[in-house]
Write an enzyme that holds these catalytic residues in place. Sequence first.
Site, short mmCIF file in Angstrom:
data_model
loop_
_atom_site.label_atom_id
_atom_site.label_comp_id
_atom_site.label_asym_id
_atom_site.label_seq_id
_atom_site.Cartn_x
_atom_site.Cartn_y
_atom_site.Cartn_z
N PHE A 119 63.94 64.94 46.08
CA PHE A 119 62.59 65.32 45.68
C PHE A 119 61.72 65.44 46.93
O PHE A 119 61.82 64.62 47.84
CB PHE A 119 62.01 64.28 44.71
CG PHE A 119 60.79 64.76 43.98
CD1 PHE A 119 60.91 65.63 42.90
CD2 PHE A 119 59.53 64.35 44.36
CE1 PHE A 119 59.79 66.08 42.22
CE2 PHE A 119 58.40 64.79 43.69
CZ PHE A 119 58.52 65.66 42.62
N SER B 257 62.71 59.20 45.32
CA SER B 257 62.48 57.94 46.02
C SER B 257 62.64 56.73 45.11
O SER B 257 63.01 55.65 45.58
CB SER B 257 61.10 57.94 46.67
OG SER B 257 61.06 58.89 47.71
N PHE B 258 62.38 56.88 43.81
CA PHE B 258 62.54 55.76 42.89
C PHE B 258 63.99 55.32 42.81
O PHE B 258 64.28 54.15 42.58
CB PHE B 258 62.01 56.13 41.50
CG PHE B 258 61.89 54.97 40.57
CD1 PHE B 258 60.84 54.06 40.69
CD2 PHE B 258 62.82 54.75 39.57
CE1 PHE B 258 60.73 52.97 39.84
CE2 PHE B 258 62.73 53.67 38.71
CZ PHE B 258 61.67 52.78 38.85
N ALA C 296 59.91 60.87 50.44
CA ALA C 296 58.49 61.20 50.58
C ALA C 296 57.83 61.07 49.22
O ALA C 296 58.21 61.75 48.27
CB ALA C 296 58.31 62.61 51.12
N THR D 151 47.66 60.88 39.27
CA THR D 151 47.98 59.81 38.32
C THR D 151 48.45 58.57 39.07
O THR D 151 48.75 58.63 40.26
CB THR D 151 49.11 60.26 37.36
OG1 THR D 151 50.32 60.41 38.11
CG2 THR D 151 48.76 61.58 36.67
N HIS E 184 51.24 57.29 39.10
CA HIS E 184 52.67 57.40 39.37
C HIS E 184 52.99 57.06 40.83
O HIS E 184 53.98 56.38 41.12
CB HIS E 184 53.13 58.83 39.03
CG HIS E 184 54.58 59.08 39.23
ND1 HIS E 184 55.54 58.60 38.38
CD2 HIS E 184 55.24 59.77 40.20
CE1 HIS E 184 56.73 58.98 38.80
NE2 HIS E 184 56.58 59.68 39.91
#
Length: 156
Positions: free
Chosen positions: A23, A57-58, A81, A87, A89
């Site tokens: 991502f 990244s999660f 990144a 939001t 998030h």
Amino acid sequence: MNIIEGDFQNPGSARFAIVAARFNDFVVGHLVEGAADALRRHGVPDDHIDLIRVPGSFELPLAVQQTAEAGRYSAVIALGAVIRGGTPHFEYVASECTKGVAATMMDTGLPIAFGVLTVDTIEQAIERSGTKAGNKGAEAALSALEMVSLMKKLAE
């Protein structure tokens, strides 16, 4: 007083894993290039560098943990990144990624370099992936090299 610190010398048989998020790859791709280039410039051969890709990244903490526990690597370099949006998030992903990677380093005792950008804007991400503010992927790789050297010296 004795001062013990790592250096950036070729670590010989050391192997490095770069665990990178896909991502925001327009940024992370440059971080990966910077990290691999820094390792090569310090004498690490290509066959001692593995690239492991995860969706975002999660997902980095789990992949970093599995990679660290595999026992094949001298250090892991986590790259991603996380760019702030409108939001909450951003806070969740950035916080959990950071905590998860740090916990793995402490649990395994393996050096893990944190090269995950947590920025407010796309411009800041681009600046930190190889333009105005240097390449944070390369900086993370240098941190990994130094920590591998330090761990070796501490074990002597």
